[in-house]
Design a protein around this motif. Sequence first.
Motif, mmCIF file in Angstrom:
data_model
loop_
_atom_site.group_PDB
_atom_site.id
_atom_site.type_symbol
_atom_site.label_atom_id
_atom_site.label_comp_id
_atom_site.label_asym_id
_atom_site.label_seq_id
_atom_site.Cartn_x
_atom_site.Cartn_y
_atom_site.Cartn_z
ATOM 1 N N THR A 126 0.818 -1.206 0.000
ATOM 2 C CA THR A 126 0.000 0.000 0.000
ATOM 3 C C THR A 126 0.853 1.258 0.000
ATOM 4 O O THR A 126 0.544 2.233 -0.692
ATOM 5 C CB THR A 126 -0.920 0.006 1.233
ATOM 6 O OG1 THR A 126 -1.667 -1.217 1.278
ATOM 7 C CG2 THR A 126 -1.898 1.169 1.184
ATOM 8 N N SER A 181 -9.271 10.367 4.149
ATOM 9 C CA SER A 181 -8.763 9.453 5.160
ATOM 10 C C SER A 181 -9.413 9.763 6.508
ATOM 11 O O SER A 181 -9.594 10.934 6.862
ATOM 12 C CB SER A 181 -7.239 9.572 5.282
ATOM 13 O OG SER A 181 -6.717 8.572 6.146
ATOM 14 N N HIS A 229 -15.298 8.318 6.982
ATOM 15 C CA HIS A 229 -14.572 7.071 7.182
ATOM 16 C C HIS A 229 -13.968 6.532 5.889
ATOM 17 O O HIS A 229 -13.299 5.497 5.885
ATOM 18 C CB HIS A 229 -15.514 6.016 7.784
ATOM 19 C CG HIS A 229 -14.805 4.934 8.533
ATOM 20 N ND1 HIS A 229 -14.676 3.648 8.059
ATOM 21 C CD2 HIS A 229 -14.165 4.961 9.732
ATOM 22 C CE1 HIS A 229 -14.004 2.921 8.927
ATOM 23 N NE2 HIS A 229 -13.671 3.686 9.954
ATOM 24 N N LYS A 254 -11.545 5.952 2.632
ATOM 25 C CA LYS A 254 -10.106 6.016 2.346
ATOM 26 C C LYS A 254 -9.940 5.978 0.830
ATOM 27 O O LYS A 254 -10.277 4.987 0.179
ATOM 28 C CB LYS A 254 -9.348 4.851 2.972
ATOM 29 C CG LYS A 254 -9.287 4.890 4.500
ATOM 30 C CD LYS A 254 -10.430 4.151 5.136
ATOM 31 C CE LYS A 254 -10.315 4.126 6.641
ATOM 32 N NZ LYS A 254 -11.453 3.412 7.264
ATOM 33 N N GLY A 270 -9.314 1.476 -0.355
ATOM 34 C CA GLY A 270 -8.949 0.400 0.554
ATOM 35 C C GLY A 270 -9.290 0.696 1.987
ATOM 36 O O GLY A 270 -9.965 1.674 2.308
ATOM 37 N N SER A 271 -8.792 -0.152 2.864
ATOM 38 C CA SER A 271 -9.083 -0.023 4.287
ATOM 39 C C SER A 271 -8.044 0.812 5.016
ATOM 40 O O SER A 271 -8.254 1.195 6.172
ATOM 41 C CB SER A 271 -9.141 -1.417 4.922
ATOM 42 O OG SER A 271 -7.895 -2.083 4.790
ATOM 43 N N ASN A 329 -5.829 3.746 6.442
ATOM 44 C CA ASN A 329 -5.712 5.177 6.688
ATOM 45 C C ASN A 329 -4.302 5.641 6.311
ATOM 46 O O ASN A 329 -3.409 4.822 6.043
ATOM 47 C CB ASN A 329 -5.949 5.486 8.171
ATOM 48 C CG ASN A 329 -7.401 5.364 8.560
ATOM 49 O OD1 ASN A 329 -8.261 6.032 8.013
ATOM 50 N ND2 ASN A 329 -7.670 4.477 9.522
ATOM 51 N N ALA A 372 -0.814 1.749 9.107
ATOM 52 C CA ALA A 372 -1.775 1.284 8.105
ATOM 53 C C ALA A 372 -1.112 1.073 6.753
ATOM 54 O O ALA A 372 -1.466 0.149 6.012
ATOM 55 C CB ALA A 372 -2.921 2.278 7.972
ATOM 56 N N GLU A 375 -4.014 -4.725 5.931
ATOM 57 C CA GLU A 375 -4.939 -3.876 5.188
ATOM 58 C C GLU A 375 -5.079 -4.403 3.766
ATOM 59 O O GLU A 375 -4.204 -5.118 3.258
ATOM 60 C CB GLU A 375 -4.428 -2.427 5.134
ATOM 61 C CG GLU A 375 -4.062 -1.818 6.472
ATOM 62 C CD GLU A 375 -5.264 -1.261 7.233
ATOM 63 O OE1 GLU A 375 -6.402 -1.389 6.720
ATOM 64 O OE2 GLU A 375 -5.054 -0.708 8.332
ATOM 65 N N GLY A 414 -6.503 -3.232 -0.286
ATOM 66 C CA GLY A 414 -6.997 -2.187 -1.171
ATOM 67 C C GLY A 414 -6.971 -2.637 -2.618
ATOM 68 O O GLY A 414 -6.503 -3.730 -2.939
#
Length: 272
Positions: A136, A155, A212, A214, A226-227, A229, A234, A240, A242
């Motif tokens: 990521t 984010s 919330h 991203k 993705g998840s 932050n 992260a 995570e 994405g």
Amino acid sequence: MSRPSGQDLSGPDRPSAHTADVPAARSGAPFRRLPRLLAALCDRLPEDRIAVVEQVLDTITGPEDPLLSRFIAAQSAAGLGQQLSEIVRVWRAEMPDMTGAGLALALATSRSFPRPRPAQVAVSGPISASIPARLTSGVAVEVIRMAQTSLLIASFAAHGARDVVTEIGQAVDRGVRVDLLLEESTQASAAFAELPDHVHVWHRVGPSGVLHAKLIAADRHTALLGSANLTDRALSDNIELGVVLRDPHLVEPLVGHFRWLLAPENNVMRLA
């Protein structure tokens, strides 16, 4: 398509194999996997990385060259070494006499034909060498670097992420409009305090719900969803997941939705 063994393909609807002036059928040509593997490599890697592979191939003699083995062993991106090893294996099986320069030319040819690129997986945390995913942290920087006119980033939390902040600053320097949609309750905006004043920071209007999402979107052609932050953990350590979209037909409405959220008349987001 292969023909069933023993099937009679002669008859009134099928010209004779000896008919004059009819070129020989090409269906008997061997199917080769190598072009498809090279195209898949172009789909996965950004252009500058493909150019590096081409430069290496230009210097080697063939699939058995030790230099190629060392180059593959040095690859740290998840699954890339295995992907390159498979290309070499098929190269050895299908076209062992082709030089590295010939394969480099084939790769450059595949790269020169623009086509919609498939979605690509991005992950943080532990990764398997067999999974064709990218980290990521690297993908986030790459997407920011692709922006030419606008950069839209959302984010929930932000902390550290020095490479991302630096890359955003460089985008500003080249004239890119930057909009940061950040959750106010997490003090996420503090991570970007050193950026120029004309970077637009947005918070949600009202106390109901939080921001919330991203997202990193370059212009209207490339987006990372993705998840993760924008925090050091992260981007690198947390588990995570994405996906990178490079199809403008998908990215355009996605960016359009967030631009709608920023419109003052909709009273959803406000400038900080």
